[in-house]
Design a protein around this motif. Structure first.
Motif, PDB file in Angstrom:
ATOM      1  N   LEU A   1      41.203  38.105  44.641  1.00 25.86           N
ATOM      2  CA  LEU A   1      40.129  38.947  45.167  1.00 25.86           C
ATOM      3  C   LEU A   1      39.627  38.410  46.502  1.00 25.86           C
ATOM      4  N   LYS A   2      39.270  39.329  47.377  1.00 18.74           N
ATOM      5  CA  LYS A   2      38.582  38.938  48.597  1.00 18.74           C
ATOM      6  C   LYS A   2      37.184  38.441  48.245  1.00 18.74           C
ATOM      7  N   PRO A   3      36.588  37.578  49.046  1.00 15.66           N
ATOM      8  CA  PRO A   3      35.202  37.176  48.782  1.00 15.66           C
ATOM      9  C   PRO A   3      34.297  38.408  48.689  1.00 15.66           C
ATOM     10  N   GLY A   4      33.506  38.492  47.632  1.00 19.89           N
ATOM     11  CA  GLY A   4      32.663  39.665  47.417  1.00 19.89           C
ATOM     12  C   GLY A   4      33.365  40.783  46.682  1.00 19.89           C
ATOM     13  N   GLY A   5      34.659  40.606  46.378  1.00 24.55           N
ATOM     14  CA  GLY A   5      35.407  41.633  45.651  1.00 24.55           C
ATOM     15  C   GLY A   5      35.000  41.706  44.189  1.00 24.55           C
ATOM     16  N   SER A   6      35.345  42.819  43.547  1.00 18.78           N
ATOM     17  CA  SER A   6      34.915  43.073  42.169  1.00 18.78           C
ATOM     18  C   SER A   6      36.092  43.230  41.217  1.00 18.78           C
ATOM     19  N   LEU A   7      35.842  42.881  39.964  1.00 17.42           N
ATOM     20  CA  LEU A   7      36.744  43.188  38.857  1.00 17.42           C
ATOM     21  C   LEU A   7      35.956  44.015  37.856  1.00 17.42           C
TER      22      LEU A   7
ATOM     23  N   TRP B   1      27.232  43.225  36.109  1.00 14.69           N
ATOM     24  CA  TRP B   1      26.519  44.301  35.399  1.00 14.69           C
ATOM     25  C   TRP B   1      27.403  44.822  34.272  1.00 14.69           C
ATOM     26  N   ILE B   2      26.766  45.587  33.375  1.00 14.82           N
ATOM     27  CA  ILE B   2      27.500  46.351  32.359  1.00 14.82           C
ATOM     28  C   ILE B   2      27.290  47.825  32.639  1.00 14.82           C
ATOM     29  N   ILE B   3      28.386  48.560  32.751  1.00 13.52           N
ATOM     30  CA  ILE B   3      28.342  50.006  32.999  1.00 13.52           C
ATOM     31  C   ILE B   3      28.645  50.721  31.688  1.00 13.52           C
ATOM     32  N   ALA B   4      27.900  51.759  31.403  1.00 16.46           N
ATOM     33  CA  ALA B   4      28.130  52.561  30.204  1.00 16.46           C
ATOM     34  C   ALA B   4      28.959  53.786  30.569  1.00 16.46           C
ATOM     35  N   ALA B   5      30.146  53.888  30.000  1.00 18.35           N
ATOM     36  CA  ALA B   5      31.025  55.038  30.229  1.00 18.35           C
ATOM     37  C   ALA B   5      30.952  55.951  29.008  1.00 18.35           C
ATOM     38  N   THR B   6      30.477  57.173  29.210  1.00 23.27           N
ATOM     39  CA  THR B   6      30.380  58.130  28.107  1.00 23.27           C
ATOM     40  C   THR B   6      31.434  59.220  28.290  1.00 23.27           C
TER      41      THR B   6
ATOM     42  N   PRO C   1      31.753  50.113  27.150  1.00 19.94           N
ATOM     43  CA  PRO C   1      31.353  49.251  28.264  1.00 19.94           C
ATOM     44  C   PRO C   1      32.453  49.112  29.311  1.00 19.94           C
ATOM     45  N   ILE C   2      32.034  49.097  30.568  1.00 22.79           N
ATOM     46  CA  ILE C   2      32.875  48.630  31.664  1.00 22.79           C
ATOM     47  C   ILE C   2      32.177  47.393  32.215  1.00 22.79           C
ATOM     48  N   LEU C   3      32.809  46.244  32.096  1.00 21.90           N
ATOM     49  CA  LEU C   3      32.209  44.997  32.553  1.00 21.90           C
ATOM     50  C   LEU C   3      32.528  44.790  34.029  1.00 21.90           C
ATOM     51  N   TRP C   4      31.491  44.453  34.786  1.00 17.00           N
ATOM     52  CA  TRP C   4      31.611  44.280  36.228  1.00 17.00           C
ATOM     53  C   TRP C   4      31.410  42.805  36.563  1.00 17.00           C
ATOM     54  N   PHE C   5      32.450  42.207  37.144  1.00 17.22           N
ATOM     55  CA  PHE C   5      32.391  40.833  37.611  1.00 17.22           C
ATOM     56  C   PHE C   5      32.638  40.817  39.120  1.00 17.22           C
ATOM     57  N   VAL C   6      32.123  39.791  39.788  1.00 20.00           N
ATOM     58  CA  VAL C   6      32.358  39.668  41.228  1.00 20.00           C
ATOM     59  C   VAL C   6      32.817  38.254  41.568  1.00 20.00           C
ATOM     60  N   LYS C   7      33.466  38.155  42.692  1.00 20.29           N
ATOM     61  CA  LYS C   7      33.862  36.848  43.224  1.00 20.29           C
ATOM     62  C   LYS C   7      32.766  36.395  44.185  1.00 20.29           C
ATOM     63  N   GLY C   8      31.962  35.441  43.742  1.00 21.33           N
ATOM     64  CA  GLY C   8      30.837  34.992  44.564  1.00 21.33           C
ATOM     65  C   GLY C   8      29.635  35.879  44.333  1.00 21.33           C
TER      66      GLY C   8
END
Length: 256
Positions: A103-109, A133-138, A157-164
């Motif tokens: 991931l680029k710095p600031g990129g998300s998974l 964050w946790i995103i709720a997908a309905t 749930p869609i789990l959101w992680f970031v680099k940095g």
């Protein structure tokens, strides 16, 4: 607001108000910005859609093999749907480890998961990435019944992680998404509208999106429609065949 626009944008905003396509300068300016983003994405898409070679977007190989070929800090977003079970926690852990490198710095998974796995997934992924964050997908349609827990599941749930830390915090996003139930190409197929929402929000035009579990190619198709560069793979030959067929159809329509 109007004074900050260039003359051509001022003309288009004034025209929208005169023709009653917008009720205020603010609304007209917002719609113009949206239109410009779409046009920018279309321009980026034209550069990508020059020839239809779906194998360049979907590889028939494991994510470990594909990841070994990905340069450091070259991916804008990882959007994926790993298999849900405790036996597959190793995949979440390994993908997070790979993400920290590619991931680029600031990129998300962003990854889908089952509610009952949340504690375990955080345990194996947080050593490598920062939980965001946790995103709720309905989804509409038939609901899943978890008989072991006595629960009728209405969201995923869609789990959101970031680099940095997140690269662009000025772009506000919703933590509740509602997509249609799409299972036409794969038993675990997710909604294309969900993938498109997050790809558009978290990547620049022409940016690279990696999906290490491509399934029927939802991430790849959404990325291509938005003028992004998808990179995906799967070990399931039937899934790869379905994904490549969807990509060919998507690019063929985009070129006409």
């Amino acid at each position: 607001i109007l004074a900050k626009q260039n003359p051509e944008d001022q003309r288009q905003i004034a025209e929208a108000i005169v023709n009653k396509r917008a009720s205020s300068v603010k609304d007209a300016a917002k719609e113009l910005r949206r239109k410009k983003r779409i046009e920018e994405a279309h321009r980026a898409a034209k550069d990508i859609i020059k020839q239809i070679r779906p194998e360049q977007y979907v590889a028939h190989e494991s994510y470990e093999v594909q990841a070994a070929q990905i340069p450091d800090e070259s991916i804008d977003l990882i959007f994926t749907d790993p298999p849900y079970s405790r036996e597959n926690l190793r995949h979440y852990e390994r993908i997070a480890e790979i993400a920290q490198r590619v991931l680029k710095p600031g990129g998300s998974l962003l990854c889908y998961c089952g509610q009952y796995l949340l504690p375990d997934i955080y345990r194996v992924m947080t050593p490598h990435l920062r939980p965001w964050w946790i995103i709720a997908a309905t989804h509409g349609g038939r609901k899943t019944r978890m008989t072991e827990y006595g629960i009728v599941v209405n969201w995923k749930p869609i789990l959101w992680f970031v680099k940095g830390t997140r690269g662009d915090k000025t772009r506000f996003v919703d933590d509740l998404t509602q997509g249609s139930r799409e299972k036409g190409m794969h038993d675990w197929q997710q909604s294309e509208s969900e993938a498109a929402y997050w790809i558009e929000a978290l990547t620049p035009p022409g940016g690279t999106v990696w999906d290490p579990f491509c399934g029927s190619g939802t991430t790849a198709v959404a990325a291509l429609r938005l003028g992004r560069q998808p990179l995906t793979c799967d070990i399931d030959e039937d899934a790869v065949r379905a994904a490549r067929a969807r990509i060919v159809e998507t690019l063929r329509h985009a070129r006409t």
